[in-house]
Design a protein around this motif. Structure first.
Motif, PDB file in Angstrom:
ATOM      1  N   GLY A  23     -62.147 -24.784 -80.722  1.00 38.79           N
ATOM      2  CA  GLY A  23     -62.986 -24.100 -79.744  1.00 38.79           C
ATOM      3  C   GLY A  23     -62.219 -23.221 -78.778  1.00 38.79           C
ATOM      4  O   GLY A  23     -62.809 -22.449 -78.034  1.00 38.79           O
ATOM      5  N   SER A  24     -60.899 -23.324 -78.785  1.00 42.31           N
ATOM      6  CA  SER A  24     -60.089 -22.536 -77.849  1.00 42.31           C
ATOM      7  C   SER A  24     -60.007 -21.083 -78.281  1.00 42.31           C
ATOM      8  O   SER A  24     -60.149 -20.758 -79.447  1.00 42.31           O
ATOM      9  N   LEU A  25     -59.718 -20.241 -77.309  1.00 39.16           N
ATOM     10  CA  LEU A  25     -59.378 -18.853 -77.605  1.00 39.16           C
ATOM     11  C   LEU A  25     -58.150 -18.498 -76.804  1.00 39.16           C
ATOM     12  O   LEU A  25     -58.187 -18.489 -75.577  1.00 39.16           O
ATOM     13  N   PRO A  26     -57.057 -18.228 -77.476  1.00 37.48           N
ATOM     14  CA  PRO A  26     -55.804 -17.992 -76.755  1.00 37.48           C
ATOM     15  C   PRO A  26     -55.785 -16.619 -76.094  1.00 37.48           C
ATOM     16  O   PRO A  26     -56.388 -15.672 -76.593  1.00 37.48           O
ATOM     17  N   GLU A  27     -55.086 -16.522 -74.984  1.00 35.49           N
ATOM     18  CA  GLU A  27     -54.886 -15.265 -74.274  1.00 35.49           C
ATOM     19  C   GLU A  27     -53.413 -14.901 -74.362  1.00 35.49           C
ATOM     20  O   GLU A  27     -52.552 -15.781 -74.334  1.00 35.49           O
ATOM     21  N   THR A  28     -53.116 -13.619 -74.369  1.00 36.32           N
ATOM     22  CA  THR A  28     -51.697 -13.244 -74.463  1.00 36.32           C
ATOM     23  C   THR A  28     -50.917 -13.699 -73.239  1.00 36.32           C
ATOM     24  O   THR A  28     -49.744 -14.027 -73.334  1.00 36.32           O
ATOM     25  N   ARG A  29     -51.556 -13.721 -72.075  1.00 36.61           N
ATOM     26  CA  ARG A  29     -50.802 -14.112 -70.879  1.00 36.61           C
ATOM     27  C   ARG A  29     -50.358 -15.574 -70.927  1.00 36.61           C
ATOM     28  O   ARG A  29     -49.463 -15.960 -70.185  1.00 36.61           O
ATOM     29  N   SER A  30     -50.969 -16.375 -71.785  1.00 32.58           N
ATOM     30  CA  SER A  30     -50.564 -17.784 -71.862  1.00 32.58           C
ATOM     31  C   SER A  30     -49.193 -17.940 -72.524  1.00 32.58           C
ATOM     32  O   SER A  30     -48.645 -19.043 -72.560  1.00 32.58           O
ATOM     33  N   VAL A  31     -48.662 -16.860 -73.055  1.00 29.20           N
ATOM     34  CA  VAL A  31     -47.319 -16.892 -73.656  1.00 29.20           C
ATOM     35  C   VAL A  31     -46.378 -15.855 -73.039  1.00 29.20           C
ATOM     36  O   VAL A  31     -45.250 -15.684 -73.520  1.00 29.20           O
ATOM     37  N   ARG A  32     -46.816 -15.202 -71.989  1.00 29.27           N
ATOM     38  CA  ARG A  32     -46.036 -14.091 -71.413  1.00 29.27           C
ATOM     39  C   ARG A  32     -44.632 -14.533 -71.012  1.00 29.27           C
ATOM     40  O   ARG A  32     -44.451 -15.489 -70.254  1.00 29.27           O
ATOM     41  N   ALA A  33     -43.656 -13.845 -71.540  1.00 32.36           N
ATOM     42  CA  ALA A  33     -42.244 -14.087 -71.223  1.00 32.36           C
ATOM     43  C   ALA A  33     -41.740 -15.429 -71.744  1.00 32.36           C
ATOM     44  O   ALA A  33     -40.685 -15.904 -71.314  1.00 32.36           O
ATOM     45  N   SER A  34     -42.458 -16.026 -72.699  1.00 29.09           N
ATOM     46  CA  SER A  34     -41.991 -17.276 -73.315  1.00 29.09           C
ATOM     47  C   SER A  34     -41.932 -17.111 -74.827  1.00 29.09           C
ATOM     48  O   SER A  34     -42.503 -16.171 -75.385  1.00 29.09           O
ATOM     49  N   ASN A  35     -41.275 -18.048 -75.493  1.00 25.74           N
ATOM     50  CA  ASN A  35     -41.122 -17.972 -76.951  1.00 25.74           C
ATOM     51  C   ASN A  35     -42.257 -18.677 -77.692  1.00 25.74           C
ATOM     52  O   ASN A  35     -42.194 -18.878 -78.895  1.00 25.74           O
ATOM     53  N   GLN A  36     -43.298 -19.038 -76.951  1.00 28.97           N
ATOM     54  CA  GLN A  36     -44.420 -19.753 -77.547  1.00 28.97           C
ATOM     55  C   GLN A  36     -45.309 -18.824 -78.375  1.00 28.97           C
ATOM     56  O   GLN A  36     -45.464 -17.647 -78.043  1.00 28.97           O
TER      57      GLN A  36
END
Lengths: 348, 348, 348, 348
Positions: B281-294
Motif C-alpha cells: 500500500g505504500s508509495l515511495p517518494e524520492t525525498r525519502s532517499v535524498r542524499a542516501s544510498n537507499q
C-alpha cells in the motif's frame, strides 16, 4: 454579439476560481456579475488574489446575495456535490450551468456514488447534461444547458487516444496511462501533503490503488472504442505549479501496423485550434502550454515496433479546467471558440 | 582494516565527482590520494565545491602528476571512453578500477559501439569486468578488478524487476518502464537545455526514440529472465535536483496470478541493507532517499488485476552513481558494505 | 563517554523534530528514548518520515507514557509555551532541557509577553537558562541545565555582527539586516500560505511591521555592543526548502575605517569549527551548507567605502535549529562539539 | 491607427527576444516583419520556442536578409554593443530604435566604457537618445528616435525612490537597495552557474563588489535627487524563473518625518496604469505580477521610525525588459500605453 454574457462563479477562492477570473476578466463578451464565497463575504477578490488588482473589482458575496438567477451562465468552481444541489433552481431560471467539479462527468450514477461517496442528487439533470470535451462533443454541447467540465487527467488521455480508438486501431485491454501533474491540481486547500517543503524537490506516484479520474477516463474511452477498455492509470505529482504530461502506451493491432499515425492525428485534429499535433520526432514540454488553453500531442513508435507512445501536455488549470470551461461557454453562446482564450503560452 | 585504501578520482569536476568526494571524505577506511582535472589543475577542490571547505583539502592535479598508479583503486567520473583508455596501465600496476561511465557496462561491444559511437578500446578488460550491481553480482564483484558501475535508470529498473524475472513470473515481451529523473542526471555541463529557466517549472519526456540506458537495461533484464525481453523505456525530466522514480508495468503470467508478490520481494531483498521493500500500500517518494544510498520499492496490483505496477525510487547521484560506486569499493576491499554509506536521507 | 545519553523529544512531528531525529539517529553517544506526539500516538516515526525507515524504530508516545523524567536531556521541538509548562518537572528529576522554541530565548519577560501573547510561566527558570549560541556563550552553556536554542534568523545576524560589535567598530543606531529564508522555516503546518503552489516560483517580504525574531536579535546585539542597537530587520521567503542568507549592512565608525575586517573575523572565529570565514571576495551560497551545521560568513566593503556588507549563510534547520540544539547537547555533556555533526553539506 | 507598425527584432534567441514575441504576437497594431539570428538562420522561431506554435510564423533571418530598414521600429534584444553598431543606418532610414541592452542607458560614455569594457561607438546618437522609463520621461520619449530601455534592477529602484527623491524628503548619502531577481535575468546562455542543479534550491548574493546596474541606478537617482546619491546595491539570485523584488532602505530627513508617504506615492503614480501603489500594510509578491507589465510598490515604516522601507516587485522580463520596451514603442507611436500589454498576471 452586442450584449454581454452575465457570468456568475460559485466558489471563487480556489485555483480554478482565480483562473476563471484571469480568463474572464479580459473576455470581450463577458460581464462578471457575481462571485460567491460564504466564508470571504465582502472581501474584494483582488485582495485575496492580488494579480487581479485593477482588473477585477468584484467582492465575494454569499450565494443568497449573489442573485445568480439573473446570470446567463454560472460556473461552479466548487467541491463535488455543490453544483448538483443548486442546478435545478438555476435551470428553472434559464441559467446555463458549467460545473468544473465531477457532478456531471460520470453518466453512471452508481459509479459516481461509489467513487465520490455521496448519492447523486439530480440524475434527471445528469441525463440532459453533456460531457464538456468540445473536440469530441461540440454539437451536443451547443445544444446543452448543463455541462460537466472534464477532469484534467481525462482531458489529456481521452484526446490523446481518441483518433486511434475511433478507428479501432489499437488493442484496448491493456492501455497504460502514466500521468504527471503539477501541484496546483491538488487545489488551494491547507494540507500538509502539498506544502512547499513536502512537494518541492520531490517526486512521487499517488492514487495507484484508485483515483477518481479512472472511471471517468474509462467511461469516455469505452464510448470512443465502442467496447469496454482495460485501463491502467497511475498519476504522479511533479514539483511544478502548472502543467500536466501524460505518457500513454498502447499496442497497435496487428492489422493496423501499417497505419500512418502521424497523418491520422493531424487530420483528426486539423480544425481544432486548441489541439496541436506536433511534428514527428517532437517531444512536448509542459511549459510550451503554460497559462494557455493549448494541448499538444506527439506520437512515437520506439524501434518502429508495435507500441504507440502518445505524449500529451496541457496546462491543468487552463485546458484541464478553467480554459476548457470558458471554451464550453463560448460554444454554449455561439461565440468563436477561442474568444478570450487566444493567449501565447508563457515561456520561460 | 588498519591501513587506509588509497583512492584516486579521475575527473572530479562533475556531479558524480563531487558526490564521490562528499561520501569518501568521511569514509573511515579511505585516504583521498588524488583527483584529476586537466582544466582546473592547481585549484583546490573546495574552491569549486564550497561544501567541501574544511573537509577535503585536495587540489586538482593533471593525470600526469596524480600518480594514480600508487592508488589502491581509481574511480572514473569521466565522460564515456576515458576509463577504457587508462584502465590497462592501472591494472598493470595492481590498481582496481571503478568506472562510473559506460565503458564497462555493456558486455556486447557491438552494442556499445552502436550506442556510444566509438570503438571499444579494451574488449579483453571488458570480458574480465563485472557489472557493478551488488545486489545481483556480489560474489563476482568481490573477485573483480574492474567494475562497470551501473547507469542510474538501469539500477532502478533491474532491481525493480529482478525478483519476478528470476522466478519467471511475468510476461517479458512488453515491459513498460516509465522513468523520471532529477536534472542532476544530465551532469554539470554548460548547456541551454538544463538551465534553471528551461528546466524549472517544466516537465518533459526525452529520448523516446532511443536512450543509451535502453540496451543496458535490456541486456541485464534478459540475463535475469533467461530470454530476451521486450522493453519500452521512456525517460522524463523532473524539475528537481536529485531523485529518480521508475514506474514499471508488467503483465503477470496466467499461472502466476496467485503469487504473493509482496512476500516474494521482501524475501528476495531481506538481507539487502540498501533495498527497502516498503509495506503493501505504500508509495515511495524520492525525498525519502535524498542524499542516501537507499533504494525503495513498492508493489501495486490495481484492481487486483493481471498487471504488477512496481514503483522504485533512488537518489540518482548516490545509489544511481557515486554511492553505488562506493558500495562496489567496499565489496572489492572486503569492507562492511555500508561503510561510509550509513546516511539518513535528508527530509525535508 | 561509555554510557549513552538518554534523549527524549517532545513534539516530533515537525521539521525540527525530524531533523533532530536525522542527526541523533547516528549520534554515537545518544540513545533515543522517547518521542512524543499526543495526536500520533502509536504511529512509528518512520511511517510519518520514511527517510527514517531502518534508522529509527521508535513510535510516538503520549507525554504521559514517554517517561521523560528518565531521560538525561529532553529537546522541545514544540510550539512556544510548551517547554515552560514542563521544564520544572524535568529539572526536578535532573533532566536537562533544550528548548527549540522561544520560551528561553528572551531574557526580558515583558518583551516575551508582548511578542508571544502569553504570560511567561517560569521566570525563575528563565533566569538560570542560557541563550544557546555556543560561539558566544560556550562556558555558560556548559554550566547550564536549561538552554534556549536560538532562532534561525538571530543565529545568522548575531554571529555575523559579533566581531564588530564586541570591538565597537561600527555605528549601531541603524543596522540593516535583510534576511532570506527557505520555506521550511515556516514549519510543517497545514496552511495555505506555504503551499507549493503559493510559495514556489515566488518571492516576498513578510513581517516588515514586526517579527518575533526582532526583539531576540536586538537583545543579543545590544548585549554584545554594550548599548542598545537600532535594528531594521526584514525577513523574506525564498522558494527553496532549506537555507537562510542574511545580508547585513552596517556603517563603519570613522576611526575604524582602517580596520582589516577580514583578519578580525578570521581571528575571532579561528577555533570555531562550525563557523567558516570565507576568503576575501567570496560570496557564500546556501547550498554550500545544506544539511550541515556549518555557517559561512563573507565580508564586503563596496567601493572601499564606509559600509561593511556581511553575508551569512546557514541551513535554517541545522545550525538554525536542530543542529545547533545537538551542538548545545554536546557542550552540556562534555562531548566533542562536532560529535554527530560532522556532515559534508549536500551539493548539488 | 489603421496601418500596422512594422517591427524588427535583432537577436531573438534569448529570453527578452521570446518575451517580445509573446507580447508582440497579439499586439493589435503590430506586424512582425523580421527577426534575426545569424546562427539560427532559416529556423522557424516557433521551433525554438514551441509556445509560439500557431502564433508566430516567422523564421530567423540573417541581419543582411532581414531588410530592417523597411521597419518602423527595431528592437535590439542583443548583447551590449550591437545596437550602437547598427543604429545609425536604421536612423538614416527613418527607423526608430529601442535597445534592450545597455548601449543607450548611461549618459556618461566614460562610465559606460569603464563598466562595459568597450568604447562607446556613437556618442552623438547617445546624446539624442532617451532613457526609456516612461513614468519618468514620457514626454521626452514621445519625441525620441532612440530609446535605451532600462535595466531590470534600475526600473524597480528608480520607480521605488522617485517620489521621495523628487520631493527631497530623504537622506541620499546612504541608500541601501537589497535586490532579488529570478534566474531568467541571467539570460539564455549556456553557463554552469545558472544550470538548474546549481541555481535551484539555492540562494546567493552576487556582484557585491560591482554590478553594471549600479552606475545606471546612481545616474538616474542623482538626476531625480538633484545631487549625487550614495548607493549600496546588492543583487541576489532567487530560485525562480521570473520575478524581481527590491527592498529599499532610506532614512527620512528630520524635517520630513511628518510626511504621509502612502499618500505621496498614491498621488505621484495616480495616473500610471502600470504602477500599483498597494494599500498600507501590504507586502507585494512577485507572482502578483508574473507575466504582466505591472509593477507594485508597498511602503513600510517599521516602528514608525525614521527609515522608510520600500518594497517593489515586477516581472523582470516584462516591466523589467520586453514589456517596458513595448510600452516605449506605444509611446513612440502615439498608441494607448497599454495596447497589447493588458495582461492579468498569472497566479498561481
Amino acid at each position: 454579439m452586442s450584449q454581454k454574457i452575465k457570468v456568475g462563479i460559485v466558489g471563487g477562492t480556489g485555483y480554478t476560481g482565480v483562473e476563471l477570473l484571469r480568463l474572464l476578466a479580459l473576455h470581450p463578451n463577458v460581464q462578471l456579475h457575481a462571485i460567491t464565497s460564504r466564508k470571504e463575504e465582502g472581501m474584494k477578490v483582488a485582495e485575496m488574489f492580488p494579480n487581479l488588482r485593477g482588473k477585477v473589482d468584484l467582492a465575494f458575496s454569499t450565494p443568497e446575495n449573489a442573485a445568480l438567477t439573473e446570470c446567463d451562465v454560472v460556473f461552479f468552481a466548487t467541491p463535488h456535490g455543490v453544483a448538483m444541489a443548486q442546478a435545478q433552481e438555476l435551470l428553472d431560471a434559464g441559467v446555463k450551468v458549467i460545473d468544473l467539479a465531477a457532478d456531471f462527468r460520470l453518466q453512471d450514477t452508481a459509479v459516481f456514488e461509489k467513487w465520490y461517496k455521496m448519492p447523486h442528487g439530480c440524475p434527471d439533470i445528469l441525463k440532459q447534461s453533456t460531457y464538456g470535451l468540445v473536440e469530441i462533443n461540440r454539437e451536443k454541447i451547443a445544444q446543452s444547458k448543463v455541462i460537466g467540465n472534464p477532469g484534467c487527467y481525462p482531458t489529456t488521455v481521452i484526446l490523446g487516444l481518441a483518433p486511434v480508438l475511433e478507428k479501432r486501431l489499437v488493442e484496448i485491454d491493456h492501455i497504460v496511462a502514466d500521468c504527471k501533474s503539477g501541484v496546483s491540481g491538488a487545489g488551494r486547500k491547507a494540507e500538509v501533503g502539498t506544502l512547499f517543503s513536502e512537494a518541492s524537490d520531490n517526486f512521487k506516484a499517488y492514487g495507484v490503488s484508485g483515483h477518481r479520474h479512472h472511471p471517468e477516463i474509462s467511461e469516455q474511452l469505452s464510448k470512443l472504442a465502442g467496447a469496454e477498455v482495460g485501463l491502467l492509470f497511475v498519476p504522479h505529482l511533479v514539483p511544478m505549479i502548472r502543467g500536466m504530461l501524460s505518457t500513454i502506451y498502447v499496442k497497435i493491432k496487428p492489422d493496423a501496423l501499417a497505419t500512418d499515425f502521424q497523418k491520422l492525428y493531424e487530420e483528426r485534429y486539423a480544425n481544432e485550434q486548441f489541439i496541436d499535433v506536433m511534428p514527428a520526432g517532437s517531444l512536448p514540454e509542459t511549459r510550451s502550454v503554460r497559462a494557455s488553453n493549448q494541448l499538444r500531442i506527439a506520437l512515437h513508435r520506439p524501434g518502429n515496433g508495435d507500441t504507440l507512445v502518445i505524449v500529451v501536455v496541457q496546462d491543468n488549470l487552463v485546458k484541464g479546467a478553467a480554459g476548457q470551461a470558458v471554451q464550453n461557454m463560448n460554444v454554449l453562446f455561439g461565440l468563436a471558440e477561442n474568444t478570450g482564450l487566444n493567449h501565447v503560452a508563457v515561456l520561460p
